[in-house]
Design an enzyme around this catalytic site. Structure first.
Site, mmCIF file in Angstrom:
data_model
loop_
_atom_site.group_PDB
_atom_site.id
_atom_site.type_symbol
_atom_site.label_atom_id
_atom_site.label_comp_id
_atom_site.label_asym_id
_atom_site.label_seq_id
_atom_site.Cartn_x
_atom_site.Cartn_y
_atom_site.Cartn_z
ATOM 1 C CE LYS A 1 -1.728 3.300 2.511
ATOM 2 N NZ LYS A 1 -1.993 4.283 1.505
ATOM 3 C CD GLU B 1 14.060 2.483 8.497
ATOM 4 O OE1 GLU B 1 14.411 3.524 9.089
ATOM 5 O OE2 GLU B 1 14.843 1.605 8.141
ATOM 6 C CB CYS C 1 13.281 10.319 6.955
ATOM 7 S SG CYS C 1 14.233 9.356 5.797
ATOM 8 C CD GLU D 1 9.766 14.135 10.280
ATOM 9 O OE1 GLU D 1 8.662 13.605 10.512
ATOM 10 O OE2 GLU D 1 10.690 13.563 9.673
HETATM 11 P P1 NDP Z 1 2.431 9.083 6.928
HETATM 12 O O1 NDP Z 1 2.719 8.446 8.234
HETATM 13 O O2 NDP Z 1 1.354 10.091 6.879
HETATM 14 O O3 NDP Z 1 2.041 7.982 5.836
HETATM 15 C C1 NDP Z 1 2.886 6.913 5.521
HETATM 16 C C2 NDP Z 1 2.063 5.767 4.973
HETATM 17 O O4 NDP Z 1 1.224 5.257 6.008
HETATM 18 C C3 NDP Z 1 1.144 6.166 3.829
HETATM 19 O O5 NDP Z 1 1.058 5.122 2.899
HETATM 20 C C4 NDP Z 1 -0.189 6.363 4.539
HETATM 21 O O6 NDP Z 1 -1.305 6.240 3.700
HETATM 22 C C5 NDP Z 1 -0.124 5.221 5.533
HETATM 23 N N1 NDP Z 1 -1.026 5.366 6.680
HETATM 24 C C6 NDP Z 1 -1.579 6.509 7.176
HETATM 25 N N2 NDP Z 1 -2.366 6.210 8.238
HETATM 26 C C7 NDP Z 1 -2.308 4.875 8.412
HETATM 27 C C8 NDP Z 1 -2.896 3.979 9.342
HETATM 28 N N3 NDP Z 1 -3.698 4.395 10.322
HETATM 29 N N4 NDP Z 1 -2.615 2.665 9.214
HETATM 30 C C9 NDP Z 1 -1.775 2.210 8.255
HETATM 31 N N5 NDP Z 1 -1.206 3.017 7.328
HETATM 32 C C10 NDP Z 1 -1.459 4.336 7.424
HETATM 33 O O7 NDP Z 1 3.801 9.683 6.405
HETATM 34 P P2 NDP Z 1 4.070 10.514 5.082
HETATM 35 O O8 NDP Z 1 3.591 9.747 3.906
HETATM 36 O O9 NDP Z 1 3.571 11.898 5.280
HETATM 37 O O10 NDP Z 1 5.680 10.516 5.022
HETATM 38 C C11 NDP Z 1 6.464 11.418 5.709
HETATM 39 C C12 NDP Z 1 7.034 10.779 6.966
HETATM 40 O O11 NDP Z 1 7.795 9.642 6.603
HETATM 41 C C13 NDP Z 1 7.995 11.691 7.696
HETATM 42 O O12 NDP Z 1 7.752 11.613 9.082
HETATM 43 C C14 NDP Z 1 9.349 11.116 7.360
HETATM 44 O O13 NDP Z 1 10.350 11.391 8.307
HETATM 45 C C15 NDP Z 1 9.034 9.664 7.277
HETATM 46 N N6 NDP Z 1 10.058 8.958 6.515
HETATM 47 C C16 NDP Z 1 10.939 8.164 7.204
HETATM 48 C C17 NDP Z 1 11.973 7.514 6.539
HETATM 49 C C18 NDP Z 1 12.895 6.619 7.288
HETATM 50 O O14 NDP Z 1 13.506 5.764 6.642
HETATM 51 N N7 NDP Z 1 13.061 6.755 8.590
HETATM 52 C C19 NDP Z 1 12.159 7.670 5.093
HETATM 53 C C20 NDP Z 1 11.162 8.500 4.459
HETATM 54 C C21 NDP Z 1 10.163 9.127 5.165
HETATM 55 P P3 NDP Z 1 -2.024 7.543 3.084
HETATM 56 O O15 NDP Z 1 -1.014 8.202 2.212
HETATM 57 O O16 NDP Z 1 -3.155 6.973 2.329
HETATM 58 O O17 NDP Z 1 -2.429 8.396 4.241
#
Ligand code: NDP
Length: 489
Positions: free
Chosen positions: A176, A249, A283, A380
């Protein structure tokens, strides 16, 4: 050219969701441009994807790992062939400048090639037994069906970091992607299909995190979850996943220490790249600069001069240095943090506004006189906002670095080798760079964080651990009953 309707990929077929609903993916530099319409999947779609993954598991895990690797080599070839097209797509769908978008595709290519080779190195250990005529070893096993949930900021690279290792270990997948970048995810899955991946091995379900994501997280037949995203979502996932193997992550509040003996030109390169590259939406972005007070003013001036020259615009233009933020909510979030920073007493040196441009742009912003307790120095933001924190010596710099809940990336600029090694030893982070910015991971080394960034390690050999189980094997060829811990003579 744009605006086509895309489908879910389940059991090797492109299918509609039975929700009958779709959602759109927009170009953040030109929000009126709809890139495509995607299926708003639901729990039933996840159920079908899990059934397909379950059906495919036995035959996929029975193919030897070196042979599974051959498919990944084909994936690498297809990614290479389509590199420029895919890079443009990354820029259009999430806004990063084209050179960085090419990096995103290249990372996926590197990962496919590296992991294909790991298919011949899925090593276990052998070790002597405490008893005679007995052999001890470990072997790797697939976990089963893996649920992969990814963010938008590396729309090809992060899926590649999960899909390829999961496949080489023999797992099947329900994937997903972020609802902000479903087109890149769809293209990645198309390529997997073109490379000859058997049906049901990878299944794509687009749709909202709260429903599709949560159904994956809670599904009893899914044995492992690999999630990259925000801390807030990660916390929910951990609560709901039950007894699955879960890899998280999450966010970062990464810092760069600039000591008084640093090469300041090099350090300013590092701050500009780390702080404003990908519009601060990595990130590993350097959102804090911890600067020795002796060189603070000079360094501030150098940074302001550099920031003034950064050109905002559509990432597809070769003249653009900083692209838009991913969506309107991200733009509003940055604006909100500027107000919080000013209220808390920080001073803006440059930026801090939404420019009068179409698209979700935000001015590269530099705050100074920040203290470690300010929210802009703790939380962040995921935007082009950097907080400068003055410190009086090395020990204070390390304390400032470690004062946040996150622990992903870090950097120190110094010419003093003793300080460099002390920093390596004392900084609480999964990554430390010396005389280089907080960005720049390579696929053959592990990547991940500590503290509230999560504890997963992706890429490198450690990435294989995330997607495999270790089985311990004892082979007794003594021909009699031998009892460990009891037959000790
Ligand atoms: P989100 O946490 O908003 O979303 C990440 C994924 O989780 C999306 O596919 C989202 O779907 C899904 N999601 C949202 N709510 C749920 C839920 N309740 N249950 C299961 N899945 C869910 O993050 P972002 O997409 O905004 O990404 C940015 C974040 O990612 C930042 O905090 C960044 O630091 C982190 N990041 C970390 C990395 C690492 O390796 N440590 C690397 C890259 C990014 P949907 O889009 O449909 O809401």
């Amino acid at each position: 050219m744009f605006g086509s309707k895309y489908k879910l990929y389940i059991d090797g077929k492109w299918v509609n969701s039975n929700s009958g609903q779709t959602f759109s993916s927009l170009n953040p530099a030109k929000p009126k441009q709809v890139l495509g319409r995607f299926q708003k999947g639901n729990e039933n779609d996840v159920e079908k994807a899990v059934e397909a993954a379950e059906k495919a598991f036995d035959s996929w895990s029975d193919i030897t790992a070196p042979k599974r690797g051959l498919i990944l080599l084909k994936v690498a070839e297809l990614l290479k062939k389509n590199k420029e097209k895919l890079a443009k797509l990354v820029t259009r769908e999430m806004g990063k400048v084209i050179a960085e978008a090419r990096g995103d595709v290249q990372e996926a290519i590197d990962m496919a090639e590296y992991i294909a080779g790991e298919g011949r190195r899925l090593f276990g250990h052998t070790t002597p037994s405490e008893l005679r005529n007995k052999m001890c070893m470990t072997i790797r096993m697939p976990v089963g069906i893996f649920g992969l949930i990814t963010p938008w900021n590396f729309p090809l690279a992060v899926p590649a970091w999960k899909i390829f290792p999961a496949l080489i270990c023999g797992n099947t997948i329900v994937f997903k992607p972020s609802s902000d970048t479903p087109l890149c995810a769809t293209k990645m899955v198309e390529i997997l299909g073109m490379a000859g991946l058997p049906k049901g091995v990878v299944n794509l379900v687009t749709g909202p995190g709260g429903s599709v994501g949560m159904s994956i997280v809670k599904h009893r037949k899914i044995r492992g979850i690999s999630f990259t995203g925000s801390k807030f979502t990660g916390e929910t996932i951990v609560k709901e996943a039950g007894l699955k193997k879960v890899g998280l992550e999450m966010g970062g509040k990464n810092g760069i220490i600039v000591m008084d003996d640093a090469n300041l030109v090099l350090a300013s390169d590092g701050v500009i790249w780390g702080g404003y590259g990908t519009t601060g939406q990595r990130c590993t972005a350097a959102s804090r600069v911890i600067v020795h007070e002796k060189i603070k003013e000079k360094f501030e001036m150098m940074l302001v001069q550099r920031i003034k020259k950064l050109r905002l615009g559509d990432g597809l233009k070769s003249t653009t240095d900083v692209g838009p933020l991913v969506n309107k909510a991200a733009q509003e979030k940055s604006m909100n943090y500027v107000e919080i920073g000013l209220r808390d007493g920080a001073k803006i040196l440059i930026g801090g506004r939404i420019p009068k441009m179409k698209g979700f742009f935000f001015e590269p912003t530099l705050f100074t006189n920040c203290t470690i307790d300010m929210r802009i120095a703790q939380e962040e933001i995921f935007g082009p906002i950097v907080s400068l924190i003055p410190v009086k010596d090395f020990d204070e710099a390390i304390d400032a670095m470690n004062s946040v809940e996150y622990g992903l990336s870090s950097a120190i600029y110094t010419e003093d080798i003793r300080k460099a090694f002390l920093a390596i030893q004392h900084i609480e982070a999964g990554l430390t760079y010396v005389n280089s910015s907080t960005i720049g991971s390579e696929v053959h080394l592990p990547f991940g964080g500590v503290k509230h960034t999560g504890h997963a390690r992706e890429a490198g050999i450690e990435g294989i651990n995330e997607f495999s189980e270790t089985k311990t094997v004892y082979v007794d060829y003594s021909g009699r009953l031998q009892k460990a811990q009891i037959d000790i003579t």
